[in-house]
Design a protein around this motif. Structure first.
Motif, PDB file in Angstrom:
ATOM      1  N   GLU A  60     -57.403   3.627  -2.758  1.00 49.06           N
ATOM      2  CA  GLU A  60     -56.102   4.031  -3.296  1.00 49.06           C
ATOM      3  C   GLU A  60     -54.979   3.821  -2.275  1.00 49.06           C
ATOM      4  OE1 GLU A  60     -57.750   7.491  -1.102  1.00 49.06           O
ATOM      5  OE2 GLU A  60     -58.556   6.086  -2.581  1.00 49.06           O
ATOM      6  N   LYS A  61     -55.330   3.635  -0.996  1.00 52.95           N
ATOM      7  CA  LYS A  61     -54.328   3.406   0.042  1.00 52.95           C
ATOM      8  C   LYS A  61     -54.006   1.920   0.209  1.00 52.95           C
ATOM      9  CE  LYS A  61     -55.851   7.478   2.642  1.00 52.95           C
ATOM     10  NZ  LYS A  61     -56.435   7.953   3.934  1.00 52.95           N
ATOM     11  N   THR A  62     -54.717   1.068  -0.511  1.00 51.98           N
ATOM     12  CA  THR A  62     -54.482  -0.376  -0.427  1.00 51.98           C
ATOM     13  C   THR A  62     -53.083  -0.718  -0.929  1.00 51.98           C
ATOM     14  OG1 THR A  62     -56.824  -0.806  -0.801  1.00 51.98           O
ATOM     15  CG2 THR A  62     -55.326  -2.632  -1.184  1.00 51.98           C
ATOM     16  N   GLN A  63     -52.436  -1.662  -0.260  1.00 56.68           N
ATOM     17  CA  GLN A  63     -51.132  -2.143  -0.709  1.00 56.68           C
ATOM     18  C   GLN A  63     -51.338  -3.348  -1.625  1.00 56.68           C
ATOM     19  OE1 GLN A  63     -49.247  -2.696   3.269  1.00 56.68           O
ATOM     20  NE2 GLN A  63     -47.734  -1.228   2.529  1.00 56.68           N
ATOM     21  N   PHE A  64     -50.491  -3.447  -2.647  1.00 54.32           N
ATOM     22  CA  PHE A  64     -50.591  -4.545  -3.608  1.00 54.32           C
ATOM     23  C   PHE A  64     -49.242  -5.238  -3.754  1.00 54.32           C
ATOM     24  CE2 PHE A  64     -53.711  -1.355  -4.914  1.00 54.32           C
ATOM     25  CZ  PHE A  64     -54.856  -2.127  -4.998  1.00 54.32           C
ATOM     26  N   TYR A  65     -49.318  -6.557  -3.857  1.00 52.88           N
ATOM     27  CA  TYR A  65     -48.134  -7.355  -4.178  1.00 52.88           C
ATOM     28  C   TYR A  65     -48.542  -8.349  -5.256  1.00 52.88           C
ATOM     29  CZ  TYR A  65     -43.865 -10.100  -3.662  1.00 52.88           C
ATOM     30  OH  TYR A  65     -42.669 -10.739  -3.907  1.00 52.88           O
ATOM     31  N   HIS A  66     -47.879  -8.271  -6.397  1.00 51.95           N
ATOM     32  CA  HIS A  66     -48.174  -9.173  -7.518  1.00 51.95           C
ATOM     33  C   HIS A  66     -47.031 -10.188  -7.626  1.00 51.95           C
ATOM     34  CE1 HIS A  66     -50.547  -5.537  -8.355  1.00 51.95           C
ATOM     35  NE2 HIS A  66     -51.405  -6.375  -8.936  1.00 51.95           N
ATOM     36  N   HIS A  67     -47.319 -11.418  -7.231  1.00 48.90           N
ATOM     37  CA  HIS A  67     -46.274 -12.439  -7.203  1.00 48.90           C
ATOM     38  C   HIS A  67     -46.144 -13.146  -8.541  1.00 48.90           C
ATOM     39  CE1 HIS A  67     -49.323 -15.590  -7.023  1.00 48.90           C
ATOM     40  NE2 HIS A  67     -49.863 -15.026  -5.954  1.00 48.90           N
TER      41      HIS A  67
ATOM     42  N   ASP B 149     -50.352 -11.769 -13.348  1.00 48.80           N
ATOM     43  CA  ASP B 149     -51.257 -11.705 -14.489  1.00 48.80           C
ATOM     44  C   ASP B 149     -52.480 -10.843 -14.190  1.00 48.80           C
ATOM     45  OD1 ASP B 149     -52.058 -13.644 -12.615  1.00 48.80           O
ATOM     46  OD2 ASP B 149     -53.282 -14.689 -14.091  1.00 48.80           O
ATOM     47  N   LEU B 150     -52.677 -10.482 -12.926  1.00 49.90           N
ATOM     48  CA  LEU B 150     -53.825  -9.664 -12.546  1.00 49.90           C
ATOM     49  C   LEU B 150     -53.443  -8.200 -12.312  1.00 49.90           C
ATOM     50  CD1 LEU B 150     -55.749 -12.097 -10.170  1.00 49.90           C
ATOM     51  CD2 LEU B 150     -56.313 -11.469 -12.523  1.00 49.90           C
ATOM     52  N   LEU B 151     -52.280  -7.798 -12.799  1.00 45.91           N
ATOM     53  CA  LEU B 151     -51.868  -6.406 -12.659  1.00 45.91           C
ATOM     54  C   LEU B 151     -52.858  -5.460 -13.335  1.00 45.91           C
ATOM     55  CD1 LEU B 151     -49.665  -4.423 -11.661  1.00 45.91           C
ATOM     56  CD2 LEU B 151     -48.520  -4.747 -13.859  1.00 45.91           C
ATOM     57  N   SER B 152     -53.345  -5.849 -14.514  1.00 44.28           N
ATOM     58  CA  SER B 152     -54.312  -5.002 -15.212  1.00 44.28           C
ATOM     59  C   SER B 152     -55.631  -4.934 -14.449  1.00 44.28           C
ATOM     60  CB  SER B 152     -54.540  -5.507 -16.645  1.00 44.28           C
ATOM     61  OG  SER B 152     -54.978  -6.854 -16.651  1.00 44.28           O
ATOM     62  N   SER B 153     -55.993  -6.012 -13.743  1.00 46.70           N
ATOM     63  CA  SER B 153     -57.197  -5.981 -12.913  1.00 46.70           C
ATOM     64  C   SER B 153     -57.040  -4.984 -11.767  1.00 46.70           C
ATOM     65  CB  SER B 153     -57.494  -7.368 -12.340  1.00 46.70           C
ATOM     66  OG  SER B 153     -57.972  -8.244 -13.334  1.00 46.70           O
ATOM     67  N   THR B 154     -55.857  -4.953 -11.178  1.00 45.08           N
ATOM     68  CA  THR B 154     -55.591  -3.974 -10.121  1.00 45.08           C
ATOM     69  C   THR B 154     -55.764  -2.559 -10.653  1.00 45.08           C
ATOM     70  OG1 THR B 154     -54.058  -5.472  -9.004  1.00 45.08           O
ATOM     71  CG2 THR B 154     -53.854  -3.126  -8.500  1.00 45.08           C
ATOM     72  N   ALA B 155     -55.209  -2.303 -11.848  1.00 48.10           N
ATOM     73  CA  ALA B 155     -55.341  -0.974 -12.451  1.00 48.10           C
ATOM     74  C   ALA B 155     -56.806  -0.644 -12.724  1.00 48.10           C
ATOM     75  CB  ALA B 155     -54.531  -0.904 -13.739  1.00 48.10           C
ATOM     76  N   ALA B 156     -57.562  -1.639 -13.216  1.00 50.35           N
ATOM     77  CA  ALA B 156     -58.980  -1.425 -13.505  1.00 50.35           C
ATOM     78  C   ALA B 156     -59.747  -1.076 -12.233  1.00 50.35           C
ATOM     79  CB  ALA B 156     -59.577  -2.666 -14.161  1.00 50.35           C
ATOM     80  N   GLN B 157     -59.421  -1.761 -11.143  1.00 55.62           N
ATOM     81  CA  GLN B 157     -60.131  -1.515  -9.890  1.00 55.62           C
ATOM     82  C   GLN B 157     -59.745  -0.173  -9.274  1.00 55.62           C
ATOM     83  OE1 GLN B 157     -59.185  -5.214  -7.953  1.00 55.62           O
ATOM     84  NE2 GLN B 157     -60.693  -6.339  -9.176  1.00 55.62           N
ATOM     85  N   LEU B 158     -58.490   0.222  -9.422  1.00 55.73           N
ATOM     86  CA  LEU B 158     -58.081   1.557  -8.961  1.00 55.73           C
ATOM     87  C   LEU B 158     -58.817   2.635  -9.751  1.00 55.73           C
ATOM     88  CD1 LEU B 158     -54.248   0.987  -8.492  1.00 55.73           C
ATOM     89  CD2 LEU B 158     -55.843   1.685  -6.701  1.00 55.73           C
ATOM     90  N   TYR B 159     -58.980   2.402 -11.045  1.00 59.54           N
ATOM     91  CA  TYR B 159     -59.701   3.364 -11.876  1.00 59.54           C
ATOM     92  C   TYR B 159     -61.169   3.450 -11.466  1.00 59.54           C
ATOM     93  CZ  TYR B 159     -61.991   5.383 -15.962  1.00 59.54           C
ATOM     94  OH  TYR B 159     -62.775   6.151 -16.796  1.00 59.54           O
ATOM     95  N   LEU B 160     -61.801   2.287 -11.260  1.00 57.90           N
ATOM     96  CA  LEU B 160     -63.198   2.295 -10.815  1.00 57.90           C
ATOM     97  C   LEU B 160     -63.340   3.018  -9.477  1.00 57.90           C
ATOM     98  CD1 LEU B 160     -64.401  -1.332 -11.678  1.00 57.90           C
ATOM     99  CD2 LEU B 160     -65.128   0.790 -12.778  1.00 57.90           C
TER     100      LEU B 160
ATOM    101  N   GLN C  63     -43.540   1.433  -8.882  1.00 57.96           N
ATOM    102  CA  GLN C  63     -44.604   2.015  -9.696  1.00 57.96           C
ATOM    103  C   GLN C  63     -44.659   1.350 -11.068  1.00 57.96           C
ATOM    104  OE1 GLN C  63     -44.201   6.297  -9.898  1.00 57.96           O
ATOM    105  NE2 GLN C  63     -45.184   6.573  -7.909  1.00 57.96           N
ATOM    106  N   VAL C  64     -45.851   0.888 -11.433  1.00 58.06           N
ATOM    107  CA  VAL C  64     -46.066   0.255 -12.733  1.00 58.06           C
ATOM    108  C   VAL C  64     -47.220   0.976 -13.426  1.00 58.06           C
ATOM    109  CG1 VAL C  64     -46.559  -1.879 -13.975  1.00 58.06           C
ATOM    110  CG2 VAL C  64     -45.332  -1.959 -11.782  1.00 58.06           C
TER     111      VAL C  64
ATOM    112  N   ASP D   9     -46.736  -1.147  -6.602  1.00 59.94           N
ATOM    113  CA  ASP D   9     -46.563  -2.549  -6.219  1.00 59.94           C
ATOM    114  C   ASP D   9     -45.435  -2.666  -5.206  1.00 59.94           C
ATOM    115  OD1 ASP D   9     -47.112  -5.543  -7.009  1.00 59.94           O
ATOM    116  OD2 ASP D   9     -44.939  -5.320  -7.002  1.00 59.94           O
ATOM    117  N   LEU D  10     -45.652  -3.471  -4.161  1.00 59.61           N
ATOM    118  CA  LEU D  10     -44.666  -3.600  -3.091  1.00 59.61           C
ATOM    119  C   LEU D  10     -43.370  -4.245  -3.564  1.00 59.61           C
ATOM    120  CD1 LEU D  10     -47.018  -4.702  -0.161  1.00 59.61           C
ATOM    121  CD2 LEU D  10     -45.826  -2.512  -0.392  1.00 59.61           C
TER     122      LEU D  10
END
Length: 290
Positions: free
Chosen positions: A220-227, A199-210, A155-156, A150-151
């Motif tokens: 996997e190179k996508t940048q993420f920011y969870h506000h 609240d969508l951090l787990s969704s990000t993890a799910a999509q990285l896993y998929l 690492q989470v 996460d930007l």
């Protein structure tokens, strides 16, 4: 040469938009415009049961009221329906489901989310046929954590087996679930920055896993920011389904755009609040961490 930043705003037409949605839209718009990137409007209307024409209309009215523009995607409700609706991408979504099935991680399930979370489901052991009537398709979640970079937070580690155990990729009614169609759209449209609520951090993890189960997506190179999230006066998370105060109601009650942007500035923690989108874009401390 650095890669062109490409992001998106992705409202769901399942209710009238609230201030939390506006916070995400403006936050994302500011980030993209400051970086000279491209912004896509993606309306997540895959759930044909909850998606309503009046809510799609509200999305465009709200974006116009906020003064936001975008570079790709529908410009009108009619264009959304005729060209950009996710209902038109069903074959693409099914194609990816079939590819995931080949990974050996997908199983048919008749259980509810509550049963899954209670670890009481035996559908995987029963090895039900994937086309068994009245079943969803789920993916087996890993025991080891998925690491999200996460930007803001760094690492989470997210343990999907606890947070979203064996989540659905295709519902009982045959419609592709959010975790998968959102991932596919982001991959297909070249999105490399995703800004969403914490609240969508787990969704990000799910999509990285998929994505890891798919072949060479580059996701996997996508940048993420969870506000941070926006809460009401009772400190409840804003929700369309819970009837949170909508932007539509605020407009009808005469709340000016200037007053709204001053309120939004406070939510962003700006020392020098702005009363317009233009002011937020030019303020020196607006998103100074970008």
């Amino acid at each position: 040469m650095s890669m062109l930043l490409r992001s998106r705003i992705a409202p769901t037409p399942s209710g009238y938009l609230h201030i939390g949605n506006a916070f995400n839209f403006v936050f994302t718009w500011l980030w993209v415009r400051k970086k000279g990137g491209k912004l896509r409007l993606r309306i997540d209307d895959r759930d044909t049961v909850r998606s309503k024409p009046e809510f799609i209309e509200d999305i465009f009215r709200t974006l116009d009221w906020l003064g936001l523009d975008w570079d790709e995607g529908p410009q009108t409700p009619d264009e959304q329906e005729s060209t950009y609706s996710q209902a038109r991408r069903g074959e693409r979504y099914d194609e990816v489901v079939e590819a995931l099935i080949k990974s050996g991680k997908v199983f048919a399930c008749q259980c509810s989310r509550k049963v899954i979370q209670a670890h009481s489901c035996d559908c995987l052991a029963r090895n039900l046929p994937l086309n068994y009537p009245d079943t969803a398709l789920r993916v087996v979640t890993p025991l080891e954590p998925v690491v999200v970079q996460d930007l803001q937070a760094g690492q989470v580690a997210v343990t999907l087996n606890t947070e979203m155990k064996d989540f659905v990729i295709r519902r009982r009614d045959g419609i592709t679930a959010y975790q998968l169609f959102s991932l596919i759209d982001d991959i297909d449209f070249g999105i490399n920055l995703i800004i969403r609520g914490e609240d969508l951090l787990s969704s990000t993890a799910a999509q990285l896993y998929l994505a890891s189960l798919m072949s060479d997506t580059g996701f996997e190179k996508t940048q993420f920011y969870h506000h941070m999230l926006v809460y009401d006066e009772q400190h409840n998370k804003l929700s369309k389904s819970a009837g949170s105060l909508s932007l539509k109601t605020m407009r009808e009650q005469g709340v000016s755009k200037e007053k709204f942007y001053l309120q939004l500035s406070g939510m962003m923690g700006l020392k020098h609040p702005g009363n317009s989108l233009h002011e937020l874009l030019t303020l020196p401390d607006a998103l100074n961490f970008i």
